[in-house]
Design a protein around this motif. Sequence first.
Motif, mmCIF file in Angstrom:
data_model
loop_
_atom_site.group_PDB
_atom_site.id
_atom_site.type_symbol
_atom_site.label_atom_id
_atom_site.label_comp_id
_atom_site.label_asym_id
_atom_site.label_seq_id
_atom_site.Cartn_x
_atom_site.Cartn_y
_atom_site.Cartn_z
ATOM 1 N N LEU A 147 -3.599 -6.893 2.607
ATOM 2 C CA LEU A 147 -4.403 -7.777 1.780
ATOM 3 C C LEU A 147 -4.961 -6.954 0.620
ATOM 4 O O LEU A 147 -5.812 -6.088 0.806
ATOM 5 C CB LEU A 147 -5.541 -8.398 2.595
ATOM 6 C CG LEU A 147 -6.286 -9.569 1.965
ATOM 7 C CD1 LEU A 147 -5.347 -10.758 1.756
ATOM 8 C CD2 LEU A 147 -7.470 -9.979 2.838
ATOM 9 N N LEU A 148 -4.449 -7.214 -0.577
ATOM 10 C CA LEU A 148 -4.837 -6.446 -1.760
ATOM 11 C C LEU A 148 -5.895 -7.204 -2.555
ATOM 12 O O LEU A 148 -5.739 -8.389 -2.830
ATOM 13 C CB LEU A 148 -3.618 -6.189 -2.647
ATOM 14 C CG LEU A 148 -2.457 -5.415 -2.010
ATOM 15 C CD1 LEU A 148 -1.329 -5.243 -3.025
ATOM 16 C CD2 LEU A 148 -2.911 -4.065 -1.487
ATOM 17 N N PRO A 149 -6.975 -6.538 -2.951
ATOM 18 C CA PRO A 149 -8.047 -7.204 -3.699
ATOM 19 C C PRO A 149 -7.830 -7.117 -5.205
ATOM 20 O O PRO A 149 -7.000 -6.354 -5.703
ATOM 21 C CB PRO A 149 -9.280 -6.393 -3.293
ATOM 22 C CG PRO A 149 -8.732 -4.994 -3.126
ATOM 23 C CD PRO A 149 -7.335 -5.152 -2.574
ATOM 24 N N GLY A 150 -8.598 -7.913 -5.935
ATOM 25 C CA GLY A 150 -8.662 -7.787 -7.376
ATOM 26 C C GLY A 150 -7.595 -8.575 -8.110
ATOM 27 O O GLY A 150 -6.759 -9.255 -7.531
ATOM 28 N N PRO A 184 -3.123 -7.380 -8.230
ATOM 29 C CA PRO A 184 -3.109 -6.208 -7.353
ATOM 30 C C PRO A 184 -1.711 -5.681 -7.055
ATOM 31 O O PRO A 184 -1.537 -4.469 -6.872
ATOM 32 C CB PRO A 184 -3.804 -6.714 -6.082
ATOM 33 C CG PRO A 184 -3.527 -8.185 -6.064
ATOM 34 C CD PRO A 184 -3.560 -8.597 -7.520
ATOM 35 N N ALA A 222 -2.424 -15.308 -5.352
ATOM 36 C CA ALA A 222 -3.714 -14.912 -4.789
ATOM 37 C C ALA A 222 -4.241 -16.005 -3.878
ATOM 38 O O ALA A 222 -4.094 -17.199 -4.156
ATOM 39 C CB ALA A 222 -4.710 -14.624 -5.907
ATOM 40 N N HIS A 271 -8.921 -14.829 0.016
ATOM 41 C CA HIS A 271 -9.429 -13.535 0.472
ATOM 42 C C HIS A 271 -8.714 -12.357 -0.194
ATOM 43 O O HIS A 271 -8.978 -11.202 0.150
ATOM 44 C CB HIS A 271 -9.271 -13.418 1.990
ATOM 45 C CG HIS A 271 -9.879 -14.562 2.741
ATOM 46 N ND1 HIS A 271 -11.242 -14.795 2.760
ATOM 47 C CD2 HIS A 271 -9.308 -15.565 3.464
ATOM 48 C CE1 HIS A 271 -11.486 -15.880 3.475
ATOM 49 N NE2 HIS A 271 -10.334 -16.362 3.910
ATOM 50 N N GLY A 272 -7.827 -12.620 -1.130
ATOM 51 C CA GLY A 272 -7.042 -11.579 -1.769
ATOM 52 C C GLY A 272 -5.578 -11.978 -1.806
ATOM 53 O O GLY A 272 -5.225 -13.137 -1.550
ATOM 54 N N THR A 273 -4.739 -11.019 -2.122
ATOM 55 C CA THR A 273 -3.297 -11.267 -2.237
ATOM 56 C C THR A 273 -2.570 -10.597 -1.086
ATOM 57 O O THR A 273 -2.694 -9.380 -0.892
ATOM 58 C CB THR A 273 -2.758 -10.731 -3.573
ATOM 59 O OG1 THR A 273 -3.438 -11.391 -4.651
ATOM 60 C CG2 THR A 273 -1.263 -10.958 -3.693
#
Length: 273
Positions: free
Chosen positions: A208-211, A214, A254, A257-259
């Motif tokens: 799970l990658l944030p921003g 990502p 996305a 909760h993220g990607t």
Amino acid sequence: MSTPVWDPEQYLRFADERTRPLRDLLARVPALANEPAATVLDIGCGPGNSTAVLRERWPGAGITGIDNSAEMLAAARTEGEPTADYLLADARDYDPAPAAPDLIVSNAALQWIGFTPEGEDGPAGHLDLPSRWAAALEPGGVVAFQVPGNFDSPSHTLLAELRRAPRWRDALGDGATRAGVHEPGAYLAALAGAGCATDVWETTYSTLLPGADPVLEWVKGTALRPVLTRLTDPAERAAFLAEYGALLREAYPAGPHGTVFPFRRIFAVGVKR
């Protein structure tokens, strides 16, 4: 493609995620014959994040990190594992035998080294390296490596298609530098043929990658390095990243909760009989 210029800071933006497969690999490495004073080689050590994990596992070992990037080695000496020794060398040419290693580790590096698809005529590829490494070990020594197995994933197929698009093919369409990996059975056969008891497996991590963007930020540290090395004009680089980033956002939408970024890894451990 040009030989990639590496960016340690970009690579280490996802240091925890990049290091987890190494920890899983080392969990399957048995005790070494010469512990605690074992000799360990980290081939393709990058900025030293892998070398630091090796020091955690073998605090009394003599550890040498080998890499062909001066930028990565500078980061390894200052921020990775300062107590290790480091050597600027190409894994294709480096002979580990004089070091008399108990353990040779390669963390996410083989995919960059002379990949030759199975069944294709051409120069010796990276599939020969595990055999060479095993030959350098004393009986009971260990070869352990892990590589990404996601070359058929959208992150890579979209990049390959975009490089061949009319706007980019003259600058980026060639494949002089080929990255890739074999299926697990090929690595098992290589280690078994070198006289090793083998343990080969694969895992897909759902990371799970944030921003924002990502996946683009992830590949900027790895798969995009040859492209970024070639695109020296800032405007051209920005245009390519904008086009590729849009493709990635569609392929990896996305969520709340993220990607989610599925990432397949291939692992191999060989213990020399």
